[in-house]
Scaffold this active site. Structure first.
Site, PDB file in Angstrom:
ATOM      1  N   ILE A  53       0.763  -1.199  -0.127  1.00 42.12           N
ATOM      2  CA  ILE A  53      -0.024   0.024  -0.074  1.00 42.12           C
ATOM      3  C   ILE A  53       0.952   1.333  -0.114  1.00 42.12           C
ATOM      4  O   ILE A  53       0.478   2.194  -0.749  1.00 42.12           O
ATOM      5  CB  ILE A  53      -0.983  -0.041   1.106  1.00 42.12           C
ATOM      6  CG1 ILE A  53      -1.821  -1.207   1.114  1.00 42.12           C
ATOM      7  CG2 ILE A  53      -1.761   1.183   1.179  1.00 42.12           C
ATOM      8  CD1 ILE A  53      -2.875  -1.355   2.202  1.00 42.12           C
ATOM      9  N   CYS A  54       1.900   1.257   0.698  1.00 45.56           N
ATOM     10  CA  CYS A  54       2.835   2.392   0.805  1.00 45.56           C
ATOM     11  C   CYS A  54       3.390   2.775  -0.548  1.00 45.56           C
ATOM     12  O   CYS A  54       3.493   3.681  -1.013  1.00 45.56           O
ATOM     13  CB  CYS A  54       3.966   2.273   1.952  1.00 45.56           C
ATOM     14  SG  CYS A  54       3.373   2.020   3.569  1.00 45.56           S
ATOM     15  N   THR A  55       3.807   1.497  -1.377  1.00 44.77           N
ATOM     16  CA  THR A  55       4.325   1.711  -2.560  1.00 44.77           C
ATOM     17  C   THR A  55       3.276   2.319  -3.306  1.00 44.77           C
ATOM     18  O   THR A  55       3.808   3.333  -4.445  1.00 44.77           O
ATOM     19  CB  THR A  55       4.984   0.381  -2.984  1.00 44.77           C
ATOM     20  OG1 THR A  55       6.171   0.180  -2.195  1.00 44.77           O
ATOM     21  CG2 THR A  55       5.480   0.567  -4.323  1.00 44.77           C
TER      22      THR A  55
END
Length: 163
Positions: A53-55
């Site tokens: 999700i961060c990426t």
């Protein structure tokens, strides 16, 4: 503002002064919030480099960086990863903005912004849009596993341009 985390400190209130900090970026260079005065700052706390999700979120910011630049805004990502991990991550994903390491003291800046999850030792998905004078104009903390909405950033940046 939503929150699935139980942060130790309260999030800075919209309309209040953003807590100043100094961290090192992925190259070991200092990033100090007060040194960015005169520009709007989009402070993006994220749990961990290389996570799914961060990426997705950070690559979306990268791919839409022109919208931030048009609003005289710089993006600064903050996680509890080491500067070494952040450097490899920024290189892998071609992230052109600073990724600041809140590694030690572990999570101190994340805690000051009320987004540190002490149980898991990570920053939550908190975003703060800070105006050129250092005042928080937008703040959100998304629940674990829920990506942030780029449209909300755009709306907050538009509101800054109009004020």
């Amino acid at each position: 503002m939503s929150s699935a985390l139980a942060p130790a400190a309260a999030m800075p209130a919209v309309g209040g002064t953003a807590p100043d900090f100094e961290l090192v970026n992925q190259y070991g260079e200092p990033v100090r919030l007060s040194a960015l005065r005169g520009q709007n700052v989009v402070l993006v706390f994220f749990p961990f480099a290389f996570s799914g999700i961060c990426t997705g979120e950070l690559c979306e910011l990268r791919d839409n960086l022109a919208a931030f630049e048009e609003a005289n805004a710089v993006v600064v990502g903050v996680s509890v990863d080491s500067k070494f991990s952040l450097r490899a991550y920024a290189a892998q994903e071609s992230l052109p903005f600073d990724l600041a390491s809140d590694f030690w003291p572990h999570g101190a800046v994340s805690n000051a912004y009320g987004v540190f999850d002490a149980q898991s030792g990570m920053a939550g998905r908190g975003t703060f849009i800070i105006d050129a004078g250092g005042i928080v104009r937008y703040a959100v903390l998304n629940p674990r596993g829920e990506a942030r909405d780029l449209a909300e950033y755009r709306a907050a940046l538009r509101a800054l341009k109009e004020s």
